[in-house]
Design a protein around this motif. Structure first.
Motif, PDB file in Angstrom:
ATOM      1  N   GLU A 174     -80.575 -17.053 -13.894  1.00 50.38           N
ATOM      2  CA  GLU A 174     -80.268 -17.616 -15.216  1.00 50.38           C
ATOM      3  C   GLU A 174     -78.797 -17.430 -15.567  1.00 50.38           C
ATOM      4  O   GLU A 174     -78.143 -18.349 -16.070  1.00 50.38           O
ATOM      5  N   ARG A 175     -78.271 -16.249 -15.289  1.00 52.05           N
ATOM      6  CA  ARG A 175     -76.876 -15.974 -15.647  1.00 52.05           C
ATOM      7  C   ARG A 175     -75.912 -16.881 -14.903  1.00 52.05           C
ATOM      8  O   ARG A 175     -74.886 -17.303 -15.449  1.00 52.05           O
ATOM      9  N   ASN A 176     -76.233 -17.203 -13.658  1.00 53.30           N
ATOM     10  CA  ASN A 176     -75.352 -18.044 -12.837  1.00 53.30           C
ATOM     11  C   ASN A 176     -75.788 -19.499 -12.791  1.00 53.30           C
ATOM     12  O   ASN A 176     -75.213 -20.299 -12.052  1.00 53.30           O
ATOM     13  N   ASN A 177     -76.802 -19.835 -13.585  1.00 54.65           N
ATOM     14  CA  ASN A 177     -77.320 -21.211 -13.653  1.00 54.65           C
ATOM     15  C   ASN A 177     -77.628 -21.751 -12.249  1.00 54.65           C
ATOM     16  O   ASN A 177     -77.240 -22.866 -11.890  1.00 54.65           O
ATOM     17  N   LEU A 178     -78.338 -20.953 -11.466  1.00 53.54           N
ATOM     18  CA  LEU A 178     -78.637 -21.313 -10.081  1.00 53.54           C
ATOM     19  C   LEU A 178     -80.004 -21.974  -9.966  1.00 53.54           C
ATOM     20  O   LEU A 178     -81.019 -21.407 -10.375  1.00 53.54           O
ATOM     21  N   ARG A 179     -79.999 -23.167  -9.411  1.00 55.66           N
ATOM     22  CA  ARG A 179     -81.228 -23.901  -9.140  1.00 55.66           C
ATOM     23  C   ARG A 179     -81.055 -24.639  -7.806  1.00 55.66           C
ATOM     24  O   ARG A 179     -79.949 -24.761  -7.280  1.00 55.66           O
ATOM     25  N   PHE A 180     -82.145 -25.166  -7.288  1.00 54.44           N
ATOM     26  CA  PHE A 180     -82.088 -25.959  -6.068  1.00 54.44           C
ATOM     27  C   PHE A 180     -81.520 -27.345  -6.375  1.00 54.44           C
ATOM     28  O   PHE A 180     -81.806 -27.913  -7.435  1.00 54.44           O
ATOM     29  N   ASN A 181     -80.738 -27.860  -5.442  1.00 61.48           N
ATOM     30  CA  ASN A 181     -80.166 -29.197  -5.587  1.00 61.48           C
ATOM     31  C   ASN A 181     -81.270 -30.227  -5.341  1.00 61.48           C
ATOM     32  O   ASN A 181     -81.723 -30.413  -4.212  1.00 61.48           O
ATOM     33  N   LYS A 219     -75.081 -20.638  -2.079  1.00 54.65           N
ATOM     34  CA  LYS A 219     -74.610 -20.481  -3.459  1.00 54.65           C
ATOM     35  C   LYS A 219     -75.048 -19.145  -4.042  1.00 54.65           C
ATOM     36  O   LYS A 219     -74.292 -18.480  -4.767  1.00 54.65           O
ATOM     37  N   LEU A 220     -76.264 -18.745  -3.724  1.00 55.55           N
ATOM     38  CA  LEU A 220     -76.788 -17.461  -4.189  1.00 55.55           C
ATOM     39  C   LEU A 220     -75.942 -16.310  -3.647  1.00 55.55           C
ATOM     40  O   LEU A 220     -75.609 -15.374  -4.384  1.00 55.55           O
ATOM     41  N   ALA A 221     -75.583 -16.387  -2.362  1.00 56.50           N
ATOM     42  CA  ALA A 221     -74.803 -15.317  -1.735  1.00 56.50           C
ATOM     43  C   ALA A 221     -73.415 -15.206  -2.349  1.00 56.50           C
ATOM     44  O   ALA A 221     -72.811 -14.123  -2.334  1.00 56.50           O
ATOM     45  N   TYR A 222     -72.893 -16.296  -2.866  1.00 57.30           N
ATOM     46  CA  TYR A 222     -71.584 -16.265  -3.515  1.00 57.30           C
ATOM     47  C   TYR A 222     -71.673 -15.683  -4.927  1.00 57.30           C
ATOM     48  O   TYR A 222     -70.855 -14.845  -5.322  1.00 57.30           O
ATOM     49  N   HIS A 223     -72.638 -16.117  -5.693  1.00 58.57           N
ATOM     50  CA  HIS A 223     -72.715 -15.760  -7.107  1.00 58.57           C
ATOM     51  C   HIS A 223     -73.388 -14.415  -7.375  1.00 58.57           C
ATOM     52  O   HIS A 223     -73.114 -13.781  -8.402  1.00 58.57           O
ATOM     53  N   LYS A 265     -71.589 -31.741   2.116  1.00 60.56           N
ATOM     54  CA  LYS A 265     -70.861 -32.397   1.026  1.00 60.56           C
ATOM     55  C   LYS A 265     -71.280 -31.802  -0.313  1.00 60.56           C
ATOM     56  O   LYS A 265     -70.438 -31.592  -1.211  1.00 60.56           O
ATOM     57  N   SER A 266     -72.573 -31.521  -0.476  1.00 58.70           N
ATOM     58  CA  SER A 266     -73.054 -30.865  -1.684  1.00 58.70           C
ATOM     59  C   SER A 266     -72.374 -29.510  -1.876  1.00 58.70           C
ATOM     60  O   SER A 266     -71.914 -29.172  -2.982  1.00 58.70           O
ATOM     61  N   LEU A 267     -72.269 -28.745  -0.783  1.00 49.54           N
ATOM     62  CA  LEU A 267     -71.611 -27.444  -0.869  1.00 49.54           C
ATOM     63  C   LEU A 267     -70.121 -27.585  -1.171  1.00 49.54           C
ATOM     64  O   LEU A 267     -69.550 -26.790  -1.931  1.00 49.54           O
ATOM     65  N   TYR A 268     -69.489 -28.598  -0.594  1.00 50.36           N
ATOM     66  CA  TYR A 268     -68.056 -28.785  -0.852  1.00 50.36           C
ATOM     67  C   TYR A 268     -67.814 -29.152  -2.317  1.00 50.36           C
ATOM     68  O   TYR A 268     -66.890 -28.619  -2.950  1.00 50.36           O
ATOM     69  N   ASP A 269     -68.626 -30.024  -2.863  1.00 50.36           N
ATOM     70  CA  ASP A 269     -68.487 -30.377  -4.280  1.00 50.36           C
ATOM     71  C   ASP A 269     -68.658 -29.140  -5.163  1.00 50.36           C
ATOM     72  O   ASP A 269     -67.929 -28.956  -6.144  1.00 50.36           O
ATOM     73  N   ASN A 297     -66.477 -24.843  -8.583  1.00 54.95           N
ATOM     74  CA  ASN A 297     -66.437 -23.418  -8.905  1.00 54.95           C
ATOM     75  C   ASN A 297     -65.139 -22.737  -8.493  1.00 54.95           C
ATOM     76  O   ASN A 297     -65.027 -21.514  -8.586  1.00 54.95           O
ATOM     77  N   LYS A 298     -64.168 -23.532  -8.021  1.00 58.19           N
ATOM     78  CA  LYS A 298     -62.831 -23.048  -7.704  1.00 58.19           C
ATOM     79  C   LYS A 298     -62.851 -21.879  -6.728  1.00 58.19           C
ATOM     80  O   LYS A 298     -62.239 -20.825  -6.953  1.00 58.19           O
ATOM     81  N   LEU A 299     -63.593 -22.059  -5.633  1.00 60.28           N
ATOM     82  CA  LEU A 299     -63.600 -21.056  -4.586  1.00 60.28           C
ATOM     83  C   LEU A 299     -62.214 -20.941  -3.971  1.00 60.28           C
ATOM     84  O   LEU A 299     -61.397 -21.855  -4.083  1.00 60.28           O
ATOM     85  N   SER A 300     -61.946 -19.840  -3.322  1.00 51.98           N
ATOM     86  CA  SER A 300     -60.652 -19.647  -2.674  1.00 51.98           C
ATOM     87  C   SER A 300     -60.429 -20.752  -1.645  1.00 51.98           C
ATOM     88  O   SER A 300     -61.373 -21.332  -1.108  1.00 51.98           O
ATOM     89  N   SER A 301     -59.163 -21.030  -1.363  1.00 52.23           N
ATOM     90  CA  SER A 301     -58.848 -22.095  -0.409  1.00 52.23           C
ATOM     91  C   SER A 301     -59.452 -21.812   0.963  1.00 52.23           C
ATOM     92  O   SER A 301     -59.836 -22.731   1.690  1.00 52.23           O
ATOM     93  N   GLU A 302     -59.540 -20.551   1.336  1.00 51.23           N
ATOM     94  CA  GLU A 302     -60.119 -20.178   2.631  1.00 51.23           C
ATOM     95  C   GLU A 302     -61.583 -20.619   2.708  1.00 51.23           C
ATOM     96  O   GLU A 302     -62.008 -21.258   3.678  1.00 51.23           O
ATOM     97  N   TYR A 303     -62.363 -20.303   1.688  1.00 44.77           N
ATOM     98  CA  TYR A 303     -63.776 -20.674   1.680  1.00 44.77           C
ATOM     99  C   TYR A 303     -63.935 -22.188   1.553  1.00 44.77           C
ATOM    100  O   TYR A 303     -64.753 -22.802   2.238  1.00 44.77           O
TER     101      TYR A 303
END
Length: 311
Positions: free
Chosen positions: A183-190, A204-208, A250-254, A259-265
């Motif tokens: 809920e805090r990270n608004n995480l749901r399945f695409n 996404k879960l592993a990041y947030h 493509k979903s992950l890249y969007d 979410n402004k991930l680091s340029s490396e990621y």
């Protein structure tokens, strides 16, 4: 004591559903088993109703329009309905083992951990399913990560950034996550992904969220391998596989851009997406585009997929 909501998406699972439910409902840690039915064409709805009538821990839901919406939307509905503090998932043709929540009992004593995952094994339910699976994948008894990790190390490992091989992924059936973290990270399945929505969710879960590995050297759940497993059917057709992978990355890249991930990621995710995009090109155009991409991003060679995967 944990209070766990087990979410089971149900679609044409009449042969396996009762075993899946029975494997989950008996745990003291399980507060409820949520069956979300997705317009099956077999007797799954009747079995769901029967199971719910026999045990108050088992709850039965369908989409409001009674339609078929796919596994992502079906799991999302389960999350909305869940009343437990912890969420787990179980595919209707799979089942939990008796040690399913052993790691959780210890890990969640530390409040910094928001999720834990483990290893999953294989049960060959049909000979044809066994042959198809072994043709497409290595005949490994476990799907698991290679070493224990927590926090950002897990996200980096899943993307292939660690100095030693971490593992391709962990299976959704082995995950236990705090509902508050979702809920805090608004995480749901695409819901736009008809396949690979579980892999998308896990990255996404592993990041947030702050995750930790649990039991990784023996199975805590079992995958049922049979004639109608979706992933083996898709991999039979390389062009379709590449197309689905392209959509997934493509979903992950969007998401990475939003979410402004680091340029490396962000770059690594982009290159994985681009490798599957390039794999669908044909003839001279394919090799021209490969050359152009290599000149622009030579690090594409560091991705495990590259541009000729399943060519």
């Amino acid at each position: 004591m944990l209070d766990v909501s087990v979410i089971i998406p149900v679609y044409n699972a009449e042969q396996f559903l009762e075993k899946a439910v029975e494997s989950a409902v008996h745990f003291n840690e399980v507060k409820e088993v949520i069956l979300v039915e997705d317009k099956s064409t077999d007797n799954s709805p009747k079995i769901c109703l029967k199971l719910a009538s026999q045990n108050s821990k088992i709850k039965f839901f369908q989409h409001s329009d009674k339609g078929n919406h796919g596994a992502g939307a079906t799991r999302n509905l389960g999350i909305e309905k869940a009343e437990g503090s912890f969420i787990t998932f179980l595919d209707a043709d799979d089942y939990y083992l008796p040690n399913r929540f052993e790691a959780e009992k210890e890990v969640f004593k530390n409040p910094k951990f928001e999720g834990v995952f483990g290893a999953i094994g294989i049960d060959y339910l049909t000979e044809k399913g066994k042959q198809e699976y072994q043709t497409k994948f290595k005949d490994s008894p476990l799907t698991t990560v290679k070493y224990h990790a927590e926090g950002e190390e897990i996200f980096k490992g899943l993307l292939g950034f660690t100095s030693k091989t971490f593992g391709t992924f962990f299976h959704l059936n082995t995950l236990t996550i705090k509902k508050a973290a979702l809920e805090r990270n608004n995480l749901r399945f695409n819901e736009d992904l008809r396949v690979h929505q579980d892999s998308d969710f896990i990255i996404k879960l592993a990041y947030h969220c702050y995750l930790k590995s649990g039991i990784i050297d023996k199975a805590v759940a079992i995958r049922g391998i049979h004639d109608d497993n979706r992933i083996t059917k898709i991999i039979q057709y390389s062009s379709q596989y590449n197309q689905r992978q392209q959509i997934y990355w493509k979903s992950l890249y969007d998401w990475a851009v939003e979410n402004k991930l680091s340029s490396e990621y962000k770059t690594r995710i982009y290159l994985n997406y681009k490798s599957f995009d390039l794999s669908q090109k044909k003839g001279f155009k394919k090799y021209y585009n490969i050359l152009k991409e290599v000149i622009k991003n030579p690090e594409i060679f560091k991705t495990k997929y590259r541009f000729n995967y399943y060519k």
